[in-house]
Design a protein around this motif. Structure first.
Motif, PDB file in Angstrom:
ATOM      1  N   GLY A 231      -5.046 -32.729  63.852  1.00 40.90           N
ATOM      2  CA  GLY A 231      -4.570 -32.061  65.054  1.00 40.90           C
ATOM      3  C   GLY A 231      -5.466 -30.973  65.584  1.00 40.90           C
ATOM      4  N   TYR A 232      -6.643 -30.819  65.000  1.00 47.23           N
ATOM      5  CA  TYR A 232      -7.580 -29.807  65.485  1.00 47.23           C
ATOM      6  C   TYR A 232      -8.542 -30.422  66.497  1.00 47.23           C
ATOM      7  N   GLU A 233      -9.129 -29.565  67.304  1.00 44.48           N
ATOM      8  CA  GLU A 233     -10.135 -29.999  68.268  1.00 44.48           C
ATOM      9  C   GLU A 233     -11.489 -29.434  67.856  1.00 44.48           C
ATOM     10  N   PRO A 234     -12.349 -30.250  67.232  1.00 41.73           N
ATOM     11  CA  PRO A 234     -13.658 -29.747  66.838  1.00 41.73           C
ATOM     12  C   PRO A 234     -14.564 -29.511  68.041  1.00 41.73           C
ATOM     13  N   VAL A 235     -15.324 -28.437  67.985  1.00 43.94           N
ATOM     14  CA  VAL A 235     -16.278 -28.079  69.033  1.00 43.94           C
ATOM     15  C   VAL A 235     -17.631 -27.928  68.359  1.00 43.94           C
ATOM     16  N   GLY A 236     -18.519 -28.883  68.568  1.00 40.53           N
ATOM     17  CA  GLY A 236     -19.815 -28.861  67.917  1.00 40.53           C
ATOM     18  C   GLY A 236     -20.823 -27.998  68.651  1.00 40.53           C
ATOM     19  N   LEU A 237     -21.617 -27.257  67.898  1.00 35.31           N
ATOM     20  CA  LEU A 237     -22.643 -26.397  68.472  1.00 35.31           C
ATOM     21  C   LEU A 237     -23.948 -26.564  67.705  1.00 35.31           C
ATOM     22  N   ASP A 238     -25.039 -26.330  68.409  1.00 35.77           N
ATOM     23  CA  ASP A 238     -26.365 -26.372  67.802  1.00 35.77           C
ATOM     24  C   ASP A 238     -26.845 -24.943  67.584  1.00 35.77           C
ATOM     25  N   LEU A 239     -26.836 -24.519  66.332  1.00 34.29           N
ATOM     26  CA  LEU A 239     -27.371 -23.204  65.960  1.00 34.29           C
ATOM     27  C   LEU A 239     -28.516 -23.386  64.964  1.00 34.29           C
ATOM     28  N   SER A 240     -29.347 -24.398  65.228  1.00 35.22           N
ATOM     29  CA  SER A 240     -30.390 -24.779  64.287  1.00 35.22           C
ATOM     30  C   SER A 240     -31.388 -23.654  64.021  1.00 35.22           C
ATOM     31  N   GLU A 241     -31.702 -22.839  65.011  1.00 38.75           N
ATOM     32  CA  GLU A 241     -32.644 -21.744  64.774  1.00 38.75           C
ATOM     33  C   GLU A 241     -32.042 -20.694  63.841  1.00 38.75           C
ATOM     34  N   LEU A 242     -30.742 -20.436  63.992  1.00 36.11           N
ATOM     35  CA  LEU A 242     -30.104 -19.440  63.146  1.00 36.11           C
ATOM     36  C   LEU A 242     -29.877 -19.963  61.739  1.00 36.11           C
ATOM     37  N   LEU A 243     -29.887 -21.279  61.588  1.00 33.82           N
ATOM     38  CA  LEU A 243     -29.803 -21.870  60.254  1.00 33.82           C
ATOM     39  C   LEU A 243     -31.023 -21.483  59.414  1.00 33.82           C
ATOM     40  N   LYS A 244     -32.124 -21.155  60.056  1.00 35.84           N
ATOM     41  CA  LYS A 244     -33.331 -20.765  59.327  1.00 35.84           C
ATOM     42  C   LYS A 244     -33.128 -19.473  58.538  1.00 35.84           C
ATOM     43  N   GLY A 245     -32.128 -18.698  58.906  1.00 33.42           N
ATOM     44  CA  GLY A 245     -31.789 -17.500  58.151  1.00 33.42           C
ATOM     45  C   GLY A 245     -30.631 -17.708  57.208  1.00 33.42           C
ATOM     46  N   GLY A 246     -30.089 -18.931  57.190  1.00 28.78           N
ATOM     47  CA  GLY A 246     -28.999 -19.246  56.274  1.00 28.78           C
ATOM     48  C   GLY A 246     -27.624 -19.069  56.857  1.00 28.78           C
ATOM     49  N   GLY A 247     -27.498 -19.144  58.193  1.00 21.30           N
ATOM     50  CA  GLY A 247     -26.182 -18.949  58.790  1.00 21.30           C
ATOM     51  C   GLY A 247     -25.950 -19.840  59.979  1.00 21.30           C
ATOM     52  N   SER A 248     -24.681 -19.941  60.368  1.00 22.96           N
ATOM     53  CA  SER A 248     -24.312 -20.717  61.540  1.00 22.96           C
ATOM     54  C   SER A 248     -23.141 -20.036  62.253  1.00 22.96           C
ATOM     55  N   VAL A 249     -22.162 -20.803  62.664  1.00 26.81           N
ATOM     56  CA  VAL A 249     -21.105 -20.290  63.538  1.00 26.81           C
ATOM     57  C   VAL A 249     -20.385 -19.091  62.918  1.00 26.81           C
ATOM     58  N   LYS A 250     -19.877 -19.274  61.702  1.00 20.02           N
ATOM     59  CA  LYS A 250     -19.098 -18.198  61.093  1.00 20.02           C
ATOM     60  C   LYS A 250     -19.949 -16.987  60.780  1.00 20.02           C
ATOM     61  N   CYS A 251     -21.159 -17.202  60.288  1.00 18.08           N
ATOM     62  CA  CYS A 251     -22.011 -16.068  59.966  1.00 18.08           C
ATOM     63  C   CYS A 251     -22.240 -15.173  61.185  1.00 18.08           C
ATOM     64  N   CYS A 252     -22.229 -15.767  62.366  1.00 17.07           N
ATOM     65  CA  CYS A 252     -22.473 -15.015  63.601  1.00 17.07           C
ATOM     66  C   CYS A 252     -21.205 -14.364  64.158  1.00 17.07           C
ATOM     67  N   THR A 253     -20.080 -14.521  63.460  1.00 12.92           N
ATOM     68  CA  THR A 253     -18.794 -14.147  64.040  1.00 12.92           C
ATOM     69  C   THR A 253     -17.962 -13.327  63.073  1.00 12.92           C
ATOM     70  N   LEU A 254     -17.747 -12.059  63.389  1.00 10.05           N
ATOM     71  CA  LEU A 254     -16.830 -11.215  62.634  1.00 10.05           C
ATOM     72  C   LEU A 254     -15.489 -11.222  63.365  1.00 10.05           C
ATOM     73  N   GLU A 255     -14.456 -11.678  62.698  1.00 10.20           N
ATOM     74  CA  GLU A 255     -13.132 -11.767  63.333  1.00 10.20           C
ATOM     75  C   GLU A 255     -12.404 -10.429  63.205  1.00 10.20           C
ATOM     76  N   ILE A 256     -11.967  -9.897  64.340  1.00  8.73           N
ATOM     77  CA  ILE A 256     -11.267  -8.619  64.368  1.00  8.73           C
ATOM     78  C   ILE A 256      -9.774  -8.903  64.446  1.00  8.73           C
ATOM     79  N   ARG A 257      -9.086  -8.656  63.343  1.00 11.05           N
ATOM     80  CA  ARG A 257      -7.642  -8.921  63.262  1.00 11.05           C
ATOM     81  C   ARG A 257      -6.912  -7.608  63.505  1.00 11.05           C
ATOM     82  N   PRO A 258      -6.280  -7.442  64.650  1.00  7.86           N
ATOM     83  CA  PRO A 258      -5.657  -6.151  64.981  1.00  7.86           C
ATOM     84  C   PRO A 258      -4.381  -5.929  64.189  1.00  7.86           C
ATOM     85  N   ASP A 259      -3.868  -4.714  64.304  1.00  7.26           N
ATOM     86  CA  ASP A 259      -2.616  -4.366  63.633  1.00  7.26           C
ATOM     87  C   ASP A 259      -1.485  -5.160  64.266  1.00  7.26           C
TER      88      ASP A 259
END
Length: 259
Positions: A231-259
């Motif tokens: 039931g999820y909708e996958p959204v594919g992205l190309d972060l191949s250059e950032l993979l050279k540092g060992g990261g991709s979508v999540k590594c680039c994203t800090l989730e801010i969970r409010p109170d």
């Protein structure tokens, strides 16, 4: 998120980093902007942390803190090359109205090794974060912490081997974990989406889900069908250059969970 304005690979602190392979900085920035724009198109708010010239890994914003219920547990980096990033993140949160910001005593690399589900705080250890950071996080957030041992250096952070899809649903790659940790994951998440090695090596588990859309590397083709079946909708992205540092979508994203 933090734009890769100064991104480069001049040292190696994980198996993905090879200083002999040059980074295409304009391409890295374009890929990062595509990720940011996808978040905005899906109705999410993106806050931007100003990059610093002497900190090339700041683009991997997920490592800077963990935020749950408006409380901010800062990071303490394992490697000197990234250590100054921690104060930059804490300063940002304090400047933006967060009053409960903790400078940790023990090494943790933010959401690199902490994953938040409805019931638990999953916590990786073995390559970066100290086991002592787990009780520190449990005491600070008042949430049960489940320690998970990482055993393959390619999956040096928990967020390279496991992603939270929403609620208490996760997807993960068993080969990244010790036998005991695999047993714990199977017990806690009997209905988890279990990824294969090929998708894990594409950093397909380095994904972000809003409970419906799952943003992940487009090369992790084996995950798209199983995600849709659930039931999820996958959204594919190309972060191949950032993979050279060992990261991709999540590594680039800090989730801010409010109170």
């Amino acid at each position: 998120m933090c734009p890769p304005a100064h991104f480069r690979v001049t040292y190696s602190i994980n198996p993905w980093m090879d200083p002999s392979k040059p980074v295409d900085l304009p391409l890295a920035l374009a890929q990062w902007e595509d990720l940011r724009d996808r978040y905005l198109s899906l109705g999410h708010t993106v806050e931007v942390l100003e990059p610093r010239p002497d900190l090339p890994d700041m683009v991997y914003a997920a490592n800077g803190a963990t935020v749950v219920g408006g409380r901010v547990l800062g990071a303490r980096f394992a490697h000197a090359e990234r250590a100054p990033e921690a104060s930059a993140h804490r300063e940002w949160f304090r400047a933006h109205g967060f009053t409960d910001v903790r400078e940790p005593e023990h090494v943790n690399e933010g959401e690199g090794d902490f994953a938040v589900t409805d019931s638990w705080l999953l916590a990786g250890r073995g390559f970066r974060s100290s086991p002592l950071s787990h009780p520190e996080a449990q005491e600070f957030f008042g949430r049960p912490v489940i320690g998970l041992d990482l055993v393959d250096p390619r999956y040096y952070h928990l967020d390279t081997a496991l992603a939270v899809l929403g609620g208490d649903q996760v997807m993960y790659y068993p080969g990244a974990f010790s036998p005991g940790s695999r047993a714990v994951l199977a017990r806690l998440f009997p209905d988890a989406l279990v990824a294969g090695e090929e998708d894990a090596l594409a950093l397909g588990l380095n994904a972000v889900s809003d409970g419906h859309h799952v943003l992940l590397p487009q090369a992790a083709v084996g995950l798209f069908g199983p995600l849709r079946e659930r039931g999820y909708e996958p959204v594919g992205l190309d972060l191949s250059e950032l993979l050279k540092g060992g990261g991709s979508v999540k590594c680039c994203t800090l989730e801010i969970r409010p109170d």
